[in-house]
Design a protein around this motif. Structure first.
Motif, mmCIF file in Angstrom:
data_model
loop_
_atom_site.group_PDB
_atom_site.id
_atom_site.type_symbol
_atom_site.label_atom_id
_atom_site.label_comp_id
_atom_site.label_asym_id
_atom_site.label_seq_id
_atom_site.Cartn_x
_atom_site.Cartn_y
_atom_site.Cartn_z
ATOM 1 N N LEU A 168 8.655 39.099 91.493
ATOM 2 C CA LEU A 168 7.695 39.835 90.653
ATOM 3 C C LEU A 168 6.995 39.192 89.318
ATOM 4 C CD1 LEU A 168 9.516 43.402 90.703
ATOM 5 C CD2 LEU A 168 7.557 42.509 91.880
ATOM 6 N N ALA A 169 7.564 38.283 88.754
ATOM 7 C CA ALA A 169 7.313 37.535 87.724
ATOM 8 C C ALA A 169 6.233 36.553 87.984
ATOM 9 C CB ALA A 169 8.329 36.900 86.979
ATOM 10 N N TRP A 216 4.451 36.780 91.037
ATOM 11 C CA TRP A 216 3.419 37.567 91.313
ATOM 12 C C TRP A 216 2.401 37.863 90.400
ATOM 13 C CZ3 TRP A 216 3.058 43.289 92.482
ATOM 14 C CH2 TRP A 216 2.030 43.720 93.175
ATOM 15 N N GLY A 217 2.856 38.375 88.939
ATOM 16 C CA GLY A 217 1.994 38.448 87.790
ATOM 17 C C GLY A 217 1.494 37.188 87.542
ATOM 18 N N GLY A 239 -2.747 36.479 87.783
ATOM 19 C CA GLY A 239 -3.371 36.011 86.489
ATOM 20 C C GLY A 239 -3.968 34.752 86.646
#
Length: 130
Positions: free
Chosen positions: A115-116, A118-119, A123
């Protein structure tokens, strides 16, 4: 004498799924032009939103790794080599009946990492190769 199909019941279903993913990674051709064998995206999230999903690039990363193209694997998804290695280790460990301490913590940690990442990808920090 045991019936041969009985041997398949000795491993959990996840074992066979992981084994199939790794075998298919070797069977598929290397990604070219952003796709594998010219196939369109099969990701429902990407197809509905046009945005990459948390695992976007993992298939191409696994295929690249199976063909010993490590640099390309990292470009498609930096966590691909870690997950590919983990999948191999899972198969070996399950076959040898290793006990996995902290399995839930490991799974939760990988989920947070995905998830990190993916962020970061959303971005624009780790865009997919073109």
């Amino acid at each position: 004498m045991t019936f041969p199909i009985a041997r398949f019941k000795q491993y959990p279903a996840a074992f066979y799924i992981v084994a199939a993913v790794l075998v298919l990674s070797l069977a598929l051709p290397l990604p070219h032009g952003g796709s594998i064998a010219g196939m369109p995206s099969v990701c429902p999230f990407f197809n509905m939103t046009g945005m990459p999903c948390p695992g976007c690039g993992l298939t191409r990363s696994f295929v690249s790794l199976a063909h010993a193209h490590v640099r390309e694997a990292f470009l498609w998804h930096p966590l691909g080599p870690l997950l590919f290695s983990g999948a191999l280790l899972y198969l070996v460990g399950t076959t040898l009946k290793w006990k996995w301490p902290g399995e839930r913590v490991l799974f939760a940690s990988l989920t947070v990492l995905m998830l990190a990442f993916w962020g970061l990808r959303l971005g624009g920090i780790f865009p997919l190769p073109s």
